[in-house]
Design a protein around this motif. Structure first.
Motif, mmCIF file in Angstrom:
data_model
loop_
_atom_site.group_PDB
_atom_site.id
_atom_site.type_symbol
_atom_site.label_atom_id
_atom_site.label_comp_id
_atom_site.label_asym_id
_atom_site.label_seq_id
_atom_site.Cartn_x
_atom_site.Cartn_y
_atom_site.Cartn_z
ATOM 1 N N ARG A 1 0.841 -1.191 0.000
ATOM 2 C CA ARG A 1 0.000 0.000 0.000
ATOM 3 C C ARG A 1 0.881 1.248 0.000
ATOM 4 N N SER A 2 0.471 2.265 -0.732
ATOM 5 C CA SER A 2 1.192 3.532 -0.733
ATOM 6 C C SER A 2 0.399 4.649 -0.073
ATOM 7 N N LEU A 3 -0.933 4.611 -0.164
ATOM 8 C CA LEU A 3 -1.779 5.652 0.401
ATOM 9 C C LEU A 3 -3.079 5.032 0.884
ATOM 10 N N SER A 4 -3.561 5.504 2.024
ATOM 11 C CA SER A 4 -4.834 5.057 2.595
ATOM 12 C C SER A 4 -5.605 6.282 3.078
ATOM 13 N N VAL A 5 -6.842 6.430 2.608
ATOM 14 C CA VAL A 5 -7.703 7.557 2.970
ATOM 15 C C VAL A 5 -8.941 6.998 3.660
ATOM 16 N N ALA A 6 -9.325 7.598 4.808
ATOM 17 C CA ALA A 6 -10.430 7.058 5.601
ATOM 18 C C ALA A 6 -11.239 8.174 6.232
ATOM 19 N N LEU A 7 -12.534 7.900 6.422
ATOM 20 C CA LEU A 7 -13.443 8.737 7.203
ATOM 21 C C LEU A 7 -13.725 8.031 8.517
ATOM 22 N N SER A 8 -13.894 8.804 9.589
ATOM 23 C CA SER A 8 -14.080 8.218 10.910
ATOM 24 C C SER A 8 -15.245 8.901 11.625
ATOM 25 N N GLY A 9 -15.778 8.199 12.590
ATOM 26 C CA GLY A 9 -16.843 8.729 13.431
ATOM 27 C C GLY A 9 -16.898 7.929 14.714
ATOM 28 N N GLY A 10 -17.290 8.588 15.813
ATOM 29 C CA GLY A 10 -17.324 7.862 17.075
ATOM 30 C C GLY A 10 -17.670 8.741 18.248
ATOM 31 N N PHE B 1 -18.196 12.597 17.447
ATOM 32 C CA PHE B 1 -17.257 13.286 16.563
ATOM 33 C C PHE B 1 -17.268 12.652 15.187
ATOM 34 N N VAL B 2 -16.814 13.423 14.226
ATOM 35 C CA VAL B 2 -16.509 12.955 12.876
ATOM 36 C C VAL B 2 -15.088 13.379 12.557
ATOM 37 N N GLY B 3 -14.456 12.671 11.631
ATOM 38 C CA GLY B 3 -13.078 13.002 11.302
ATOM 39 C C GLY B 3 -12.650 12.389 9.986
ATOM 40 N N ALA B 4 -11.415 12.645 9.618
ATOM 41 C CA ALA B 4 -10.827 12.117 8.390
ATOM 42 C C ALA B 4 -9.325 11.992 8.586
ATOM 43 N N ASN B 5 -8.705 11.060 7.855
ATOM 44 C CA ASN B 5 -7.258 10.896 7.925
ATOM 45 C C ASN B 5 -6.723 10.354 6.609
ATOM 46 N N ALA B 6 -5.446 10.585 6.398
ATOM 47 C CA ALA B 6 -4.732 10.080 5.224
ATOM 48 C C ALA B 6 -3.386 9.536 5.689
ATOM 49 N N ALA B 7 -3.096 8.275 5.359
ATOM 50 C CA ALA B 7 -1.868 7.607 5.785
ATOM 51 C C ALA B 7 -0.970 7.367 4.573
ATOM 52 N N PHE B 8 0.298 7.754 4.701
ATOM 53 C CA PHE B 8 1.298 7.562 3.656
ATOM 54 C C PHE B 8 2.277 6.486 4.150
ATOM 55 N N GLY C 1 -7.630 14.570 11.365
ATOM 56 C CA GLY C 1 -8.402 15.670 11.923
ATOM 57 C C GLY C 1 -9.675 15.136 12.542
ATOM 58 N N VAL C 2 -10.005 15.589 13.753
ATOM 59 C CA VAL C 2 -11.191 15.144 14.493
ATOM 60 C C VAL C 2 -11.992 16.369 14.889
ATOM 61 N N PHE C 3 -13.316 16.298 14.677
ATOM 62 C CA PHE C 3 -14.193 17.439 14.915
ATOM 63 C C PHE C 3 -15.409 16.977 15.723
ATOM 64 N N PRO C 4 -15.365 17.124 17.066
ATOM 65 C CA PRO C 4 -16.525 16.780 17.887
ATOM 66 C C PRO C 4 -17.686 17.738 17.633
ATOM 67 N N LEU D 1 -14.999 4.364 14.654
ATOM 68 C CA LEU D 1 -15.059 3.441 13.527
ATOM 69 C C LEU D 1 -14.550 4.151 12.285
ATOM 70 N N LEU D 2 -13.922 3.393 11.387
ATOM 71 C CA LEU D 2 -13.342 3.963 10.192
ATOM 72 C C LEU D 2 -13.816 3.216 8.959
ATOM 73 N N PHE D 3 -13.910 3.935 7.863
ATOM 74 C CA PHE D 3 -14.132 3.338 6.552
ATOM 75 C C PHE D 3 -13.160 4.000 5.593
ATOM 76 N N GLY D 4 -12.328 3.178 4.926
ATOM 77 C CA GLY D 4 -11.285 3.750 4.083
ATOM 78 C C GLY D 4 -11.072 2.985 2.798
ATOM 79 N N VAL D 5 -10.226 3.588 1.955
ATOM 80 C CA VAL D 5 -9.874 3.029 0.654
ATOM 81 C C VAL D 5 -8.352 3.071 0.510
ATOM 82 N N ASN D 6 -7.774 1.995 -0.022
ATOM 83 C CA ASN D 6 -6.330 1.869 -0.217
ATOM 84 C C ASN D 6 -5.965 2.186 -1.657
ATOM 85 N N PHE D 7 -4.774 2.733 -1.813
ATOM 86 C CA PHE D 7 -4.232 3.018 -3.147
ATOM 87 C C PHE D 7 -2.805 2.515 -3.238
#
Length: 299
Positions: free
Chosen positions: A70-79, A96-103, A115-118, A293-299
């Motif tokens: 994997r080179s990049l992973s993008v996900a949305l989160s909530g909890g 809260f809701v949030g988003a992240n990107a992993a390299f 980033g997390v936004f309650p 909880l997270l839902f993401g997509v790999n690239f």
């Protein structure tokens, strides 16, 4: 005379044979010269001669990472974001809701921007909700190698660690309306609007203050692989930081009147809307806990 003639013939035949032998040797040497040069010359190979690999295992993992990892992973989160220790008497919990990107750096390590936004932590001191937000730079370590197209694991646990930046906007509530005083209900989460023509601009500047703090995040989680390079996950993290009003002497401050208590609150409402604590002689402290909880997509 016959002896001289025989000697001359023998000398001439020997010299001719020596010249032919020398000529054949030169010709054979010239034919084999390209072969000898090609055999002795050191061919340049940037992947072998000047590689940075320490051993064969490191080289193999690096090649597998570029081909299958994997080179990049993008996900949305909530909890749910909770407050710890006795400062939870001041701040209530919030969703809260949030988003992240992993390299990904290799098959195990990744650097993540998050980033997390309650939705808003209720502050019992001011009877209103304070908007929170925090942004992190995390290092993730996966127990299993993260292949994308080869030997992909269904279950991928990981640990996460890194600093984050916290922002709290202290928005004081407007004066209560007469209708609200006649019909007291549960504490209302009222945040003054940014553009309210009925209120002077000087009061708006005094009502909204921004509080910033840094902290450290430590947690763990796991990801479950789905179809088409997507995944769902779970993450638990502890955020060590200094919240507003932490370790302060609040007995010297003036707060708005305490709203009437509501005995019909559920457990979730009591967690989200705590009653104002006794502030005389007490010091408050605590941190944040995120369960998401997270839902993401790999690239």
């Amino acid at each position: 005379m016959r002896f001289l003639l025989s000697f001359f013939i023998c000398f001439w035949m020997g010299q001719s044979q020596a010249e032919r032998s020398e000529t054949n040797q030169i010709f054979s040497t010239s034919k084999s010269a390209p072969f000898l040069l090609a055999k002795n010359a050191s061919a340049f190979d940037p992947f072998i001669d000047y590689g940075e690999f320490q051993d064969d295992v490191t080289e193999e993992e690096s090649i597998n990472f570029f081909h299958y990892g994997r080179s990049l992973s993008v996900a949305l989160s909530g909890g749910y974001e909770a407050i710890t220790f006795n400062i939870r008497q001041i701040y209530g919990d919030a969703a809260f809701v949030g988003a992240n990107a992993a390299f990904f750096l290799d098959l195990r390590f990744a650097i993540q921007l998050s980033g997390v936004f309650p939705t808003g932590h209720y502050n019992s001191l001011y009877n209103t909700a304070f908007p929170f937000s925090h942004y992190g730079l995390d290092l993730k370590y996966y127990w299993n190698r993260q292949y994308l197209n080869k030997d992909k694991d269904f279950f991928s646990p990981y640990v996460i660690f890194g600093p984050f930046w916290l922002n709290i906007k202290s928005a004081l509530p407007p004066p209560p309306s007469p209708i609200a005083q006649q019909n007291p209900q549960t504490p209302q989460q009222t945040v003054p609007p940014a553009n309210d023509s009925n209120r002077p601009s000087s009061l708006e500047r005094k009502a909204v203050k921004s509080y910033n703090a840094a902290g450290v995040k430590l947690g763990f989680g796991f990801e479950l692989a789905l179809i088409q390079q997507s995944f769902i996950g779970f993450e638990f993290s502890y955020l060590y930081t200094v919240l507003q009003h932490e370790n302060e002497d609040l007995s010297q401050l003036n707060f708005p009147p305490v709203p009437p208590p509501n005995s019909n609150q559920t457990l979730l409402q009591r967690l989200q809307f705590p009653n104002r604590p006794e502030v005389k002689g007490y010091r408050f402290y605590g941190d944040l806990i995120n369960i998401g909880l997270l839902f993401g997509v790999n690239f």
